[in-house]
Enzyme design. Structure first.
Site, PDB file in Angstrom:
ATOM      1  CG  ASP A  41      46.171  47.993  48.649  1.00 33.66           C
ATOM      2  OD1 ASP A  41      47.227  47.735  49.245  1.00 33.66           O
ATOM      3  OD2 ASP A  41      45.251  47.185  48.460  1.00 33.66           O
ATOM      4  CB  SER A  89      50.419  40.833  38.862  1.00 39.38           C
ATOM      5  OG  SER A  89      51.087  41.799  38.121  1.00 39.38           O
ATOM      6  CD  GLU A 121      36.949  34.981  37.997  1.00 39.67           C
ATOM      7  OE1 GLU A 121      38.079  35.406  38.277  1.00 39.67           O
ATOM      8  OE2 GLU A 121      36.759  33.894  37.468  1.00 39.67           O
ATOM      9  CE  LYS A 123      43.691  42.679  41.679  1.00 37.50           C
ATOM     10  NZ  LYS A 123      44.430  42.489  42.917  1.00 37.50           N
ATOM     11  CD  GLU A 178      44.663  36.549  45.846  1.00 31.69           C
ATOM     12  OE1 GLU A 178      45.055  35.988  44.793  1.00 31.69           O
ATOM     13  OE2 GLU A 178      45.105  37.640  46.247  1.00 31.69           O
ATOM     14  CE  LYS A 323      44.495  47.097  42.510  1.00 31.29           C
ATOM     15  NZ  LYS A 323      45.413  47.467  43.541  1.00 31.29           N
TER      16      LYS A 323
HETATM   17  S1  IVH Z   1      43.485  36.303  37.375  1.00 29.17           S
HETATM   18  C1  IVH Z   1      47.053  35.935  34.520  1.00 29.17           C
HETATM   19  N1  IVH Z   1      41.420  36.594  38.953  1.00 29.17           N
HETATM   20  O1  IVH Z   1      45.203  39.602  41.856  1.00 29.17           O
HETATM   21  C2  IVH Z   1      45.970  36.455  35.377  1.00 29.17           C
HETATM   22  N2  IVH Z   1      43.538  37.212  39.805  1.00 29.17           N
HETATM   23  O2  IVH Z   1      46.857  41.896  41.063  1.00 29.17           O
HETATM   24  C3  IVH Z   1      46.079  35.988  36.742  1.00 29.17           C
HETATM   25  N3  IVH Z   1      43.486  38.006  42.133  1.00 29.17           N
HETATM   26  O3  IVH Z   1      48.074  37.798  41.052  1.00 29.17           O
HETATM   27  C4  IVH Z   1      45.184  36.567  37.710  1.00 29.17           C
HETATM   28  N4  IVH Z   1      41.332  37.763  42.453  1.00 29.17           N
HETATM   29  O4  IVH Z   1      46.655  37.017  43.039  1.00 29.17           O
HETATM   30  C5  IVH Z   1      42.749  36.736  38.834  1.00 29.17           C
HETATM   31  N5  IVH Z   1      39.492  36.759  40.237  1.00 29.17           N
HETATM   32  C6  IVH Z   1      40.805  36.905  40.127  1.00 29.17           C
HETATM   33  C7  IVH Z   1      41.606  37.384  41.177  1.00 29.17           C
HETATM   34  C8  IVH Z   1      42.969  37.540  40.981  1.00 29.17           C
HETATM   35  C9  IVH Z   1      42.475  38.124  43.001  1.00 29.17           C
HETATM   36  C10 IVH Z   1      44.883  38.369  42.429  1.00 29.17           C
HETATM   37  C11 IVH Z   1      45.906  37.392  41.935  1.00 29.17           C
HETATM   38  C12 IVH Z   1      46.771  38.193  41.009  1.00 29.17           C
HETATM   39  C13 IVH Z   1      46.570  39.566  41.532  1.00 29.17           C
HETATM   40  C14 IVH Z   1      46.910  40.638  40.514  1.00 29.17           C
END
Ligand code: IVH
Length: 682
Positions: A41, A89, A121, A123, A178, A323
């Site tokens: 990553d 994303s 939140e 990730k 997710e 990150k």
């Molecule tokens: S919000 C429009 N919240 O991370 C915003 N995404 O790198 C949509 N992800 O595509 C995303 N945890 O698959 C959001 N708490 C979280 C998340 C999350 C994981 C993923 C998701 C997104 C990607 C972006």
């Protein structure tokens, strides 16, 4: 706080840019193909940042297939299901400063303060999925794809924990989140795959992608869903609430799993500074979370703010991903060392191209034993996935077979003991010098171990002096340490002053409690914890020696399968133990320090002590400090990690203090700590 560095180098010319785009595309394609990444990553993020920087300077060179500006780097499998609302994303930040900049730009964009606060939140590190519910029934699962169209993943319905086939009410709504494999599910998945002669997944995220796509497998692998958003479906406006927090509460009430179940779950903060503290909290919890995360997502909570901020081509302006440094990275195996340990075991250790991992630089990783190397099928020169969490010794998770060039060479197993050149006993899972602990080989490691801080704690008797004592014939086993003369020590250390000090240290070591003396023997399958258990259980060395296998197996924490090995090794060391007793070494265990009844001032706290103790705690060594921590309800630990609650810093505190400051761990002065545990200072 540890941060992942921004790219140190920029792309020099167009050729370098072209190569970078090719590499990023190949990595993204592999990632979305069979789920096996060819770049970790951090490296992928660095590469795309370099590409974006070059493109800003040379817009005329931008390739149409460049991964920048595209969801999933343009390589995610695009299905034929249209998304109702684009699935975008997130942009990344890597440290507190970048987070503050993001918040400042959000304020500028909306032309005023961010009302309603910020949501934090986890990730989740898995695969984005939209779950469509019509009148309460789960009817379709859709992958993210290119953000506009995604693959139909409905075949996975019924295999995902947290995504019920029926909602609590007959709602029509699309819930986004997710899908991932929790740590337990990952382990179970690999057991199932091995049983079906399928290759184990190299990590949870790859496993999730593979599992969600697979259609006709003869076995089922269970995954887990965490919701992080919801949108309307079929024009039905089911969702209520003015904030992200309110909508997530609604999703939770429908029976779909959200991050609410986790300590690292959704929290709302008024300011970015508070969010930063919330991020650090998640970072501390990370190693113990039951699922993998690769960052923390920060979102404006209020929909008024979200709407005013709007979207870019690839990501919303109202959210960003902070990150975290990776727990896994790829690096190259450059060699394997074989070292003889305290019980004459010949243990392999991987020598790696150094890599920054979980806040430290990793050069070595454990390879356990020869069978582990064979099962892993690793070769010298291979690219390997290395993981590290907190205090755990780094380990090699898997080999990135796709990166083999044909130049790799097999790991060479030792034909002779690397220390004495004698035969190797290969009958067990761990190989050992055939001479065993009673032979000359293994003596030096055994002695080094015996004089260590947690055993006899003979300060100043380092490897060089021990070597000299062994070479002169003055020391043939651990017991000989206690009958050394001043002259022998002066000759070995070339100093009468050192000999004076060592004579004192050795005298003091004779009075150590039984658990330390026992630990110093380096009995197979035992270490500090088990030595304590054994000494507490039997109270005297005589009672330990009189115990048969069955009696040993009754000791707390001693695996019954290891009891025969402990018994055999103890019997073999009989003459050495007799010599220890003759030399006047203590053979009994003192009464346990008073255990805390009910919660103490340190209940639930992980405490590390560093530096020399003065003042109220003067003269207490590490073990005595540890006993004090335990008596006050805490858990002592030897090194600072994200789990650490307090670092007690004494005189000349060094690297542990630096690490604690870096991690934001609470540092206590000796006085502060003494005041906390005042009731236990008897
Ligand atoms: S919000 C429009 N919240 O991370 C915003 N995404 O790198 C949509 N992800 O595509 C995303 N945890 O698959 C959001 N708490 C979280 C998340 C999350 C994981 C993923 C998701 C997104 C990607 C972006």
């Amino acid at each position: 706080m540890t941060t992942t560095a921004a790219p140190a180098v920029s792309l020099a010319d167009r050729a370098a840019y072209e190569r970078a785009v090719d590499t990023a595309l190949a990595a993204a394609t592999a990632y979305y193909g069979d789920g096996e990444t060819t770049l970790d990553d951090v490296s992928y993020d660095e590469l795309t940042r370099q590409i974006a920087a070059y493109e800003r300077q040379h817009p005329e060179h931008v390739r149409a297939d460049s991964p920048t500006g595209k969801v999933g780097g343009g390589a995610a499998p695009v299905g034929d299901v249209a998304h109702t609302v684009p699935m975008l994303s997130l942009d990344n930040v890597f440290n507190a400063e970048e987070l503050a900049k993001w918040a400042a730009s959000l304020t500028r964009r909306i032309g005023g303060p961010v009302t309603g606060g910020y949501v934090r939140e986890p990730k989740f590190d898995g695969m984005a999925v939209a779950a469509r519910y019509r009148t309460g029934r789960l009817v379709q699962l859709v992958g993210r794809g290119d953000g506009l169209h995604g693959e139909d993943l409905s075949h996975a319905i019924g295999t995902i924990v947290g995504l019920p086939e029926r909602l609590a009410v007959d709602a029509t709504v699309e819930i986004r989140g997710e899908v991932l494999l929790t740590r337990d599910q990952f382990q179970k998945a690999n057991e199932i795959r091995l049983a079906h002669k399928a290759k184990p997944f190299s990590n949870a995220r790859n496993g999730t992608a593979g599992t969600l796509r697979a259609k006709d497998r003869p076995y089922v692998i269970e995954t887990t869903f965490f919701a992080y958003g919801a949108v309307g479906l079929d024009g039905v406006d089911f969702l209520r609430g003015d904030t992200h927090e309110a909508v997530m509460a609604q999703v939770h009430a429908l029976g779909v799993q959200t991050s609410a179940i986790s300590d690292a779950g959704l929290r709302v903060y008024a300011t970015v500074e508070e969010v930063q503290a919330g991020i650090e909290e998640i970072q501390r919890l990370r190693a113990d979370l039951p699922f993998g995360i690769d960052g923390v997502v920060v979102k404006a909570n209020d929909f008024v703010v979200q709407n005013a901020a709007g979207f870019g081509t690839r990501h919303p302006h109202w959210a960003t991903a902070y990150k975290l440094p990776p727990m896994q990275r790829q690096t190259r195996l450059i060699g394997v060392e074989w070292n003889v340990g305290k019980t004459a075991i010949i243990a392999p250790r991987a020598v790696l191209e150094p890599v920054e991992l979980d806040g430290s630089r990793v050069r070595y990783a454990t390879l356990n034993n020869p069978r582990f190397i064979r099962d892993l099928d690793v070769k010298i020169g291979d690219t390997v996935v290395v993981s590290k969490a907190g205090d755990v010794i780094p380990r090699i998770e898997s080999v990135v077979v796709d990166k083999r060039t044909g130049e790799e060479t097999p790991v060479v197993f030792p034909e002779a003991c690397p220390q004495c050149g004698g035969e190797v006993n290969t009958s067990g899972e761990r190989w050992e010098c055939a001479e065993g602990v009673n032979g000359s080989c293994g003596l030096l490691p055994a002695l080094k171990y015996a004089v260590g801080r947690d055993q006899l704690d003979i300060e100043g008797l380092g490897g060089t002096y021990l070597e000299a004592l062994v070479a002169s014939g003055a020391v043939r086993d651990v017991a000989d340490l206690f009958t050394l003369t001043h002259q022998q020590l002066a000759e070995a250390t070339k100093s009468t002053r050192r000999a004076d000090a060592l004579m004192q240290q050795i005298e003091a070591a004779k009075q150590k409690p039984l658990n330390r003396i026992f630990c110093a023997l380096g009995i197979k399958c035992t270490g500090r914890t088990l030595s304590k258990e054994i000494a507490a259980h039997f109270k005297t060395m005589d009672a330990i020696r009189a115990a048969d296998v069955e009696a040993l197996a009754a000791v707390n924490k001693l695996a019954p399968a290891n009891a025969p090995k402990v018994a055999a090794h103890l019997a073999a060391l009989g003459p050495v133990i007799d010599k220890l007793a003759e030399a006047g070494v203590n053979m009994t265990e003192p009464e346990e320090p008073a255990k805390a009844t009910g919660p103490g001032p340190l209940t639930g706290a992980f405490v590390v002590v560093t530096g020399g103790m003065t003042g109220a705690l003067a003269g207490r060594n590490r073990n005595e400090m540890n006993d004090l921590i335990k008596a006050a309800g805490g858990e002592p630990s030897g090194s600072v990690s994200k789990k650490t609650t307090y670092l007690v810093a004494g005189e000349n505190a060094g690297s542990k203090l630096a690490k604690a400051q870096q991690l934001g761990t609470k540092v206590l002065t000796e006085e502060e700590f003494a005041a906390m545990v005042a009731d236990y200072l008897s």
